[in-house]
Enzyme design. Structure first.
Site, PDB file in Angstrom:
ATOM      1  N   ASP A 204       0.853  -1.181   0.000  1.00 16.00           N
ATOM      2  CA  ASP A 204       0.000   0.000   0.000  1.00 16.00           C
ATOM      3  C   ASP A 204       0.895   1.239   0.000  1.00 16.00           C
ATOM      4  OD1 ASP A 204       0.795   0.454   2.762  1.00 16.00           O
ATOM      5  OD2 ASP A 204      -0.709  -1.032   3.305  1.00 16.00           O
TER       6      ASP A 204
ATOM      7  N   LYS B  13      -4.045   0.526  -3.252  1.00 17.43           N
ATOM      8  CA  LYS B  13      -5.362  -0.074  -3.041  1.00 17.43           C
ATOM      9  C   LYS B  13      -6.368   0.974  -2.617  1.00 17.43           C
ATOM     10  CE  LYS B  13      -4.375  -1.370   1.718  1.00 17.43           C
ATOM     11  NZ  LYS B  13      -4.076  -2.428   2.633  1.00 17.43           N
TER      12      LYS B  13
END
Length: 174
Positions: free
Chosen positions: A27, A50
């Site tokens: 991430d 994400k």
């Protein structure tokens, strides 16, 4: 100071002796940590970006960077349900990665985590023993933090710095 698992993970990654090594942040929040490790190995890095609509539910994910014919190492601080790592690994394989493994400091492994990891394309999930595992599946390997803690305690006891245990110190000495 917070102890950093890079002191445990770096020797493990070095022993793998992977060619075409690329590090992946699962991430955007992990990008700085991954950048330091990629720099240590003089390797490339990518980011899995994400988007969540709800907690523990990924609605979309994209890879920023190229992983074609690369051996990718995902690194994260906590693995809760394993959903992010499993989804990122699948996406990285779709984008052309040769192999995917994940390293994670704290294995919370709640809910369907064990099933998510076992059913994923991950070759392995390497975790530290900061939390006990409920199960010991073949894909999960545990590395001990005992040596790192011992060095930190000794250095603190002897009024020495524990900075030498951090990756930025290792980069200066490499």
């Amino acid at each position: 100071d917070h102890l950093d698992s890079s002191a445990i993970f770096i020797p493990y990654i070095e022993k793998l002796n992977l060619e075409n090594l690329t590090f992946a942040a699962p991430d955007v929040g992990s990008a700085n940590r991954i950048r330091e490790i990629a720099s240590y190995f003089n390797a490339e890095m990518v980011i899995c970006d994400k988007h969540r609509k709800r907690a523990n539910e990924i609605s979309s994910m994209v890879v920023i960077g190229d992983v074609t014919n690369r051996n990718v190492v995902l690194i994260d601080d906590i693995c809760d349900t394993g959903g992010t790592l499993a989804k990122a690994a699948g996406l990285l394989i779709e984008k052309g990665a040769t192999s995917i493994r994940a390293l994670c400091t704290h294995p919370v492994l709640s809910g369907n985590a064990y099933r998510n990891i076992e059913n994923s394309v991950l070759e392995e999930l390497v975790v530290c023993d900061t939390l006990p595992l409920r199960e010991h599946p073949e894909k999960i390997k545990v590395l001990s933090v005992a040596g790192l803690f011992a060095k930190a305690i000794r250095n603190a006891y002897e009024n020495k710095s524990i900075t030498s245990l951090f990756i930025h110190s290792q980069l200066r000495n490499k």
